[in-house]
Design an enzyme around this catalytic site. Structure first.
Site, PDB file in Angstrom:
ATOM      1  N   LYS A   8       1.832  -3.829   6.576  1.00 20.35           N
ATOM      2  CA  LYS A   8       2.272  -3.783   5.018  1.00 20.35           C
ATOM      3  C   LYS A   8       3.530  -3.344   5.135  1.00 20.35           C
ATOM      4  O   LYS A   8       4.599  -3.987   4.394  1.00 20.35           O
ATOM      5  CB  LYS A   8       1.551  -2.626   4.416  1.00 20.35           C
ATOM      6  N   ASN A  43      -5.221   4.296  -4.634  1.00 21.50           N
ATOM      7  CA  ASN A  43      -6.801   4.329  -4.144  1.00 21.50           C
ATOM      8  C   ASN A  43      -7.717   3.568  -5.306  1.00 21.50           C
ATOM      9  O   ASN A  43      -8.178   4.326  -6.097  1.00 21.50           O
ATOM     10  CB  ASN A  43      -7.215   5.720  -3.784  1.00 21.50           C
ATOM     11  N   SER A  56       0.802  -1.139  -0.101  1.00 18.26           N
ATOM     12  CA  SER A  56       0.022   0.155  -0.132  1.00 18.26           C
ATOM     13  C   SER A  56       1.007   1.225   0.063  1.00 18.26           C
ATOM     14  O   SER A  56       2.022   1.240   0.637  1.00 18.26           O
ATOM     15  CB  SER A  56      -0.568  -0.074   1.235  1.00 18.26           C
ATOM     16  N   TYR A  90      -2.653  -1.563  10.377  1.00 16.52           N
ATOM     17  CA  TYR A  90      -2.912  -2.086   9.242  1.00 16.52           C
ATOM     18  C   TYR A  90      -1.707  -1.452   8.325  1.00 16.52           C
ATOM     19  O   TYR A  90      -0.847  -2.406   7.751  1.00 16.52           O
ATOM     20  CB  TYR A  90      -4.022  -1.461   8.523  1.00 16.52           C
TER      21      TYR A  90
END
Ligand code: UFG
Length: 337
Positions: A153, A179, A124, A149
């Site tokens: 990653k 996104n 991400s 979260y």
């Protein structure tokens, strides 16, 4: 020879399954359905004419992953499986660390045991943190984030790099998503969040379909052209094709590369709302609200590495994303239910 998609029943995984099948790959999906519907499998079959082999397993359970490798010839793995809600991860961080790290470690361990050398990871843009200035490029220093979260990653990227350094023949691509929005143009697969959506586009489409009363716009005083947050929205079909390109690249190389999957363009929250209204001839009621904690003002990619290394670039427009998101939502007002 097959490509295993862990978490392949989810939003990005299902679109990637479709694009891999379209390119002639054999696809196998492993997913515990903790945040996805079994209906996705039939929908993939309707779109492509092929039903992927499906294992309903938790990929943190090693013997279950070993069984998948024993019963098939797995050439590469795209690892999507993991929890993905930013706010939830601040409430139950240990579950996020346990689940996201465990699944990644187990998959990598089994790959090593079974001599499977090709790995693509669902990372991400959150790894760029809040100190770098957009456009974000892959050489920038990464940093920890304010939520578990994002930190999983970052940690998994490091785990993959360390593992890669220990095994010369191993090849990995860490795909840093910006996104992802939109849906397959068939309207058969799309994003189906559980409960109140955290992300912008599902909130817009649920407002359009009447499930939500209005869209709250979080922050109007950012240093951006219209004061609202700017993001690099990318059509999920483009993103899925980026995975096909990444697998193709990883199958014939060695070592680990981080690659942005974005369009290279930023759009503001209000721009997305207005494009959605224009594309679908609808009105979205909005309420201007204070900033949401943890948000950065501007995030968009430098997208040149993906083009040079993988031969991939995003093609679909914000208008396409808005049309396809609505087409999915209006045909599936309750998601897969
Ligand atoms: N926003 C609103 N109203 C909403 C939801 C979002 O105004 O109801 C705004 C946000 O404040 C932000 C923009 O819309 O300015 C985009 O927000 P999203 O929640 O859709 O996306 P984020 O950029 O916050 O999050 C995404 C991914 C995460 C990832 C993060 C950082 O969803 O997985 O980017 O890269 F961690």
């Amino acid at each position: 020879m097959a490509i295993l998609l862990t978490g392949g029943m989810g939003f990005i995984g299902s679109h990637t399954a479709v694009e891999l099948i379209n390119e002639g790959y054999e696809v196998i999906i492993a997913d515990n359905l903790s945040n996805s519907s079994p209906k996705v499998l039939e929908r993939i079959e309707t779109i492509t004419g092929t039903k992927p082999l499906f294992y309903e397993i938790d990929v943190a359970v090693k013997k279950d992953v070993e069984k998948v490798f024993d019963e098939n010839k797995i050439e590469g793995v795209v690892h999507f499986a993991g929890y993905k809600s930013v706010p939830e991860s601040t409430r139950i961080p240990l579950s996020y660390y346990r689940n996201n790290i465990d699944t990644a470690l187990t998959v990598l361990e089994v790959m090593k045991e079974r001599d499977c050398r090709t790995f693509v990871f669902s990372s991400s843009a959150t790894v760029y943190g809040d100190k770098n200035k957009a456009p974000f490029n892959e050489e920038m220093p990464t940093s920890t984030s304010t939520n578990a979260y994002g930190n999983t990653k970052l940690m998994i990227e490091q785990i993959v790099r360390d593992f890669s350094a220990s095994w010369e023949d191993f090849s990995a691509v860490l795909l840093r998503y910006f996104n992802p929005i939109g849906a397959h143009p068939s309207g058969l697969i799309g994003e189906a969040p559980d409960g109140i959506p955290n992300n912008l586009m599902p909130y817009i489409t649920q407002t359009a379909v009447g499930v939500r009363e209005f869209l709250g716009v979080f922050g109007t005083d950012y240093d951006t052209p219209d004061g609202t947050g700017v993001r690099d929205f990318i059509h999920v079909v483009d993103l899925a094709r980026g995975h096909v390109a990444a697998i193709g690249y990883a199958l014939k190389s060695k070592g680990t590369e981080a690659v942005n999957l974005g369009t290279g363009n930023g759009s503001s929250v209000l721009e997305v709302v207005h494009t959605f209204e224009e594309a679908n001839d609808l009105k979205i009621p909005v309420k201007l609200l204070p900033r949401r904690p943890g948000d950065v003002a501007t995030s968009f990619a430098l997208a040149t590495k993906a083009k040079e290394l993988l031969g991939w670039e995003a093609k679909l427009t914000l208008f396409d994303m808005c049309k396809d998101s609505w087409n999915w939502q209006k045909n599936n007002p309750k998601g897969y239910n």
